[in-house]
Design an enzyme around this catalytic site. Structure first.
Site, PDB file in Angstrom:
ATOM      1  N   GLN A 149     -18.311   6.519  61.578  1.00 19.91           N
ATOM      2  CA  GLN A 149     -17.298   5.806  62.358  1.00 19.91           C
ATOM      3  C   GLN A 149     -17.526   6.088  63.843  1.00 19.91           C
ATOM      4  O   GLN A 149     -17.548   7.250  64.259  1.00 19.91           O
ATOM      5  CB  GLN A 149     -15.901   6.284  61.968  1.00 19.91           C
ATOM      6  CG  GLN A 149     -14.796   5.527  62.694  1.00 19.91           C
ATOM      7  CD  GLN A 149     -13.412   6.074  62.409  1.00 19.91           C
ATOM      8  OE1 GLN A 149     -13.105   7.201  62.779  1.00 19.91           O
ATOM      9  NE2 GLN A 149     -12.576   5.282  61.771  1.00 19.91           N
ATOM     10  N   TYR A 183      -6.284   3.639  69.234  1.00 22.76           N
ATOM     11  CA  TYR A 183      -7.384   4.005  70.137  1.00 22.76           C
ATOM     12  C   TYR A 183      -7.854   2.750  70.898  1.00 22.76           C
ATOM     13  O   TYR A 183      -7.228   1.698  70.816  1.00 22.76           O
ATOM     14  CB  TYR A 183      -8.509   4.688  69.342  1.00 22.76           C
ATOM     15  CG  TYR A 183      -8.062   6.034  68.794  1.00 22.76           C
ATOM     16  CD1 TYR A 183      -7.716   7.073  69.665  1.00 22.76           C
ATOM     17  CD2 TYR A 183      -7.918   6.264  67.427  1.00 22.76           C
ATOM     18  CE1 TYR A 183      -7.270   8.308  69.188  1.00 22.76           C
ATOM     19  CE2 TYR A 183      -7.479   7.496  66.940  1.00 22.76           C
ATOM     20  CZ  TYR A 183      -7.156   8.504  67.836  1.00 22.76           C
ATOM     21  OH  TYR A 183      -6.714   9.721  67.361  1.00 22.76           O
ATOM     22  N   ARG A 202     -12.583  -0.219  60.637  1.00 23.79           N
ATOM     23  CA  ARG A 202     -11.277   0.386  60.345  1.00 23.79           C
ATOM     24  C   ARG A 202     -10.264  -0.356  61.198  1.00 23.79           C
ATOM     25  O   ARG A 202     -10.217  -0.224  62.421  1.00 23.79           O
ATOM     26  CB  ARG A 202     -11.248   1.878  60.628  1.00 23.79           C
ATOM     27  CG  ARG A 202      -9.945   2.458  60.062  1.00 23.79           C
ATOM     28  CD  ARG A 202     -10.024   3.908  59.692  1.00 23.79           C
ATOM     29  NE  ARG A 202      -9.560   4.096  58.318  1.00 23.79           N
ATOM     30  CZ  ARG A 202      -9.044   5.230  57.857  1.00 23.79           C
ATOM     31  NH1 ARG A 202      -8.953   6.280  58.634  1.00 23.79           N
ATOM     32  NH2 ARG A 202      -8.641   5.326  56.606  1.00 23.79           N
ATOM     33  N   GLY A 258      -8.020  11.277  51.744  1.00 22.53           N
ATOM     34  CA  GLY A 258      -8.301  12.073  52.934  1.00 22.53           C
ATOM     35  C   GLY A 258      -7.867  13.509  52.778  1.00 22.53           C
ATOM     36  O   GLY A 258      -8.665  14.387  52.419  1.00 22.53           O
ATOM     37  N   ARG A 259      -6.580  13.765  53.015  1.00 25.41           N
ATOM     38  CA  ARG A 259      -6.099  15.143  52.943  1.00 25.41           C
ATOM     39  C   ARG A 259      -6.305  15.730  51.549  1.00 25.41           C
ATOM     40  O   ARG A 259      -6.524  16.935  51.403  1.00 25.41           O
ATOM     41  CB  ARG A 259      -4.630  15.190  53.373  1.00 25.41           C
ATOM     42  CG  ARG A 259      -4.485  14.990  54.887  1.00 25.41           C
ATOM     43  CD  ARG A 259      -3.069  14.675  55.274  1.00 25.41           C
ATOM     44  NE  ARG A 259      -2.646  13.384  54.733  1.00 25.41           N
ATOM     45  CZ  ARG A 259      -1.403  12.922  54.792  1.00 25.41           C
ATOM     46  NH1 ARG A 259      -0.464  13.649  55.355  1.00 25.41           N
ATOM     47  NH2 ARG A 259      -1.109  11.737  54.296  1.00 25.41           N
ATOM     48  N   CYS A 284       1.477  17.885  54.170  1.00 22.89           N
ATOM     49  CA  CYS A 284       2.141  18.441  55.360  1.00 22.89           C
ATOM     50  C   CYS A 284       2.098  17.352  56.443  1.00 22.89           C
ATOM     51  O   CYS A 284       1.158  16.579  56.487  1.00 22.89           O
ATOM     52  CB  CYS A 284       1.370  19.611  55.948  1.00 22.89           C
ATOM     53  SG  CYS A 284       0.906  20.880  54.809  1.00 22.89           S
ATOM     54  N   CYS A 338      -1.621  18.570  59.408  1.00 27.03           N
ATOM     55  CA  CYS A 338      -2.603  19.202  58.529  1.00 27.03           C
ATOM     56  C   CYS A 338      -3.083  20.538  59.102  1.00 27.03           C
ATOM     57  O   CYS A 338      -3.492  20.624  60.250  1.00 27.03           O
ATOM     58  CB  CYS A 338      -3.785  18.259  58.338  1.00 27.03           C
ATOM     59  SG  CYS A 338      -4.876  18.781  57.037  1.00 27.03           S
TER      60      CYS A 338
HETATM   61  C1  LIG Z   1      -7.348  16.059  59.979  1.00 30.49           C
HETATM   62  C2  LIG Z   1      -7.414  14.555  60.001  1.00 30.49           C
HETATM   63  C3  LIG Z   1      -8.338  13.927  60.807  1.00 30.49           C
HETATM   64  C4  LIG Z   1      -8.410  12.509  60.828  1.00 30.49           C
HETATM   65  N1  LIG Z   1      -9.388  11.919  61.583  1.00 30.49           N
HETATM   66  C5  LIG Z   1      -9.553  10.570  61.493  1.00 30.49           C
HETATM   67  C6  LIG Z   1     -10.669   9.932  62.103  1.00 30.49           C
HETATM   68  O1  LIG Z   1     -11.564  10.579  62.638  1.00 30.49           O
HETATM   69  N2  LIG Z   1     -10.751   8.583  62.032  1.00 30.49           N
HETATM   70  C7  LIG Z   1      -9.815   7.835  61.358  1.00 30.49           C
HETATM   71  O2  LIG Z   1      -9.938   6.600  61.335  1.00 30.49           O
HETATM   72  N3  LIG Z   1      -8.787   8.417  60.729  1.00 30.49           N
HETATM   73  C8  LIG Z   1      -8.644   9.752  60.750  1.00 30.49           C
HETATM   74  N4  LIG Z   1      -7.669  10.356  60.020  1.00 30.49           N
HETATM   75  C9  LIG Z   1      -6.862   9.538  59.079  1.00 30.49           C
HETATM   76  C10 LIG Z   1      -7.493   9.603  57.675  1.00 30.49           C
HETATM   77  O3  LIG Z   1      -8.756   8.961  57.654  1.00 30.49           O
HETATM   78  C11 LIG Z   1      -6.592   8.945  56.619  1.00 30.49           C
HETATM   79  O4  LIG Z   1      -6.505   7.579  56.888  1.00 30.49           O
HETATM   80  C12 LIG Z   1      -5.192   9.537  56.587  1.00 30.49           C
HETATM   81  O5  LIG Z   1      -5.256  10.955  56.527  1.00 30.49           O
HETATM   82  C13 LIG Z   1      -4.385   9.006  55.403  1.00 30.49           C
HETATM   83  O6  LIG Z   1      -5.018   9.320  54.195  1.00 30.49           O
HETATM   84  P1  LIG Z   1      -4.522  10.545  53.262  1.00 30.49           P
HETATM   85  O7  LIG Z   1      -3.043  10.340  53.029  1.00 30.49           O
HETATM   86  O8  LIG Z   1      -5.346  10.424  52.022  1.00 30.49           O
HETATM   87  O9  LIG Z   1      -4.774  11.813  54.026  1.00 30.49           O
HETATM   88  C14 LIG Z   1      -7.543  11.742  60.020  1.00 30.49           C
HETATM   89  C15 LIG Z   1      -6.601  12.407  59.215  1.00 30.49           C
HETATM   90  C16 LIG Z   1      -6.546  13.789  59.188  1.00 30.49           C
HETATM   91  C17 LIG Z   1      -5.551  14.465  58.270  1.00 30.49           C
HETATM   92  S1  SF4 Z   2      -2.814  21.466  55.295  1.00 39.60           S
HETATM   93 FE1  SF4 Z   2      -1.214  20.266  54.248  1.00 39.60          FE
HETATM   94  S2  SF4 Z   2      -1.806  18.103  54.648  1.00 39.60           S
HETATM   95 FE2  SF4 Z   2      -3.607  19.352  55.103  1.00 39.60          FE
HETATM   96  S3  SF4 Z   2      -4.762  19.351  53.165  1.00 39.60           S
HETATM   97 FE3  SF4 Z   2      -3.483  21.209  53.156  1.00 39.60          FE
HETATM   98  S4  SF4 Z   2      -1.613  20.601  52.050  1.00 39.60           S
HETATM   99 FE4  SF4 Z   2      -2.689  18.727  52.662  1.00 39.60          FE
END
Ligand SMILES: Cc1cc2nc3c(=O)[nH]c(=O)nc-3n(C[C@H](O)[C@H](O)[C@H](O)COP(=O)(O)O)c2cc1C
Ligand code: SF4
Length: 355
Positions: free
Chosen positions: A96, A165, A213, A306-307, A333, A336
């Site tokens: 990305q 962004y 994205r 992601g998380r 959380c 994160c």
């Molecule tokens: C620590 C962290 C860093 C992230 N960095 C990016 C990123 O570099 N680019 C992006 O498009 N989204 C970024 N995101 C968003 C994730 O790609 C994802 O869309 C978001 O966490 C929701 O998915 P999840 O609920 O499975 O975590 C980031 C999210 C987290 C938690």
């Molecule tokens: S710090 Fe919280 S949001 Fe991040 S991966 Fe762990 S439980 Fe998930």
């Protein structure tokens, strides 16, 4: 369905799981790949597709001091190693590329001026309105960064046009107040994205993909509306995009979800219902069952976790039945804490810092 292969033109993904882009803050302050960063991705092997974290196209576009970069030829050596590390087990990886615009701060940019379409700050730090020649310079920087990445064995490139962004700042009527050809109607606000996509498309090989994205709607009053986001998605496909990675635009409070799936994952469903795709859907998927159900219900063609994969680096392998043991579920959380070694999901299994 999770284990099914997925074809994108000449590219075949081994399964439907995606590691979405997540800034790891494991690069050097110059944007170079480190051993820790390579290990971070190696531990998360298993998904069909990995979208490597937001990688800066220029130093003043950085969102964090330790963000990965592709703004120097010297960045290529580490990025090549990253491509090899991620792809050695059949996973395909795309990178990305990103510019934060005014959605950053001076610590991240190393004191450089923040740039934006109309000098409107997304956070607190003031930003400077872009001159037309600077807009063309930025388009060129996206092109050069994409060229560097695509030459290294990656399966493609993703343009970051979500989360408020720079590209999102052009798309949003809240942050784009320009009265020249780059602002006004939706088509004019999308012109910056169009110029980037048309140029980058020419670099993408037959067995590579161009992903976007896309922030389908702003989560702020008066921002980009979903109908507009869908229109941009349709145009982007016409401009050569192969895969829509659906997310939100300018950040704000999360809307209420209508069912067991997150409001974010529902944006992907809205894109699919409008006939747009293929899509990656994302948002609060924690278990293999949720991911499977999301595919069965047609929320997305590919599901990103992601998380969930930060909390449990073996998430994909466990979900695919390649590794035994229960998934250490992410606790969602709001802020994160994986990087600080305070992730409760990892603490509960005494794996602090084990990601
Ligand atoms: C620590 C962290 C860093 C992230 N960095 C990016 C990123 O570099 N680019 C992006 O498009 N989204 C970024 N995101 C968003 C994730 O790609 C994802 O869309 C978001 O966490 C929701 O998915 P999840 O609920 O499975 O975590 C980031 C999210 C987290 C938690
Ligand atoms: S710090 Fe919280 S949001 Fe991040 S991966 Fe762990 S439980 Fe998930």
């Amino acid at each position: 369905m999770l284990t099914q292969k997925f074809r994108l033109g000449e590219l075949t993904l081994n399964n439907r799981i995606v590691l979405p882009p997540m800034v790891s803050r494991l690069a050097t302050d110059g944007g170079f790949v480190t051993g820790e960063l390579l290990a971070h991705y190696h531990k998360r092997r298993g998904p069909g597709l990995v979208v490597v974290e937001a990688t800066a196209i220029s130093p003043e576009g950085k969102l964090a001091p330790l963000q990965l970069g592709a703004f120097l030829p010297q960045h290529q050596e580490g990025l090549r190693e990253l491509a090899q590390t991620i792809q050695q087990n059949g996973t395909r990886a795309i990178v990305q590329i990103h510019h934060a615009g005014s959605h950053t701060d001076l610590e991240a940019t190393g004191g450089r001026d923040l740039l934006s379409p109309s000098g409107i700050a997304v956070r607190q730090t003031p930003s400077r309105s872009l001159k037309e020649d600077e807009i063309y310079r930025l388009i060129h920087q996206y092109y050069i960064a994409a060229k560097r990445v695509l030459a290294l064995g990656f399966a493609g490139i993703e343009i970051h046009a979500a989360h408020g962004y720079l590209i999102g700042q052009f798309l949003s009527p809240l942050t784009n107040k320009r009265s020249d050809s780059w602002g006004g109607s939706l088509e004019a606000r999308a012109q910056f994205l169009k110029e980037i996509l048309l140029r980058v498309r020419k670099l993408v090989g037959p067995d590579q993909i161009l992903a976007l994205r896309l922030g389908l709607e702003d989560w702020r009053e008066g921002g980009l509306k979903i109908e507009e986001g869908l229109r941009v998605g349709k145009l982007a496909l016409e401009w050569g995009v192969d895969l829509l990675d659906i997310s939100f635009g300018l950040p704000g409070p999360w809307p209420q979800a209508p069912d067991e799936f997150s409001s974010l994952l529902h944006l992907s469903k809205k894109a699919k219902d409008a006939g747009l795709g293929p899509t990656i859907g994302v948002g609060e998927i924690r278990t293999a069952e949720q991911a499977q159900l999301a595919l069965e219900r047609g929320m997305a063609d590919l599901v990103a976790v992601g998380r969930g994969m930060l909390a449990d680096p073996a998430w994909a392998r466990k979900a695919l039945g390649q590794e035994s043991g229960a998934i250490n579920s992410c606790r969602l959380c709001t802020n994160c804490k994986v990087r600080e070694g305070q992730c409760p999901a990892q603490m509960s299994c005494k794996k602090i810092g084990g990601d």
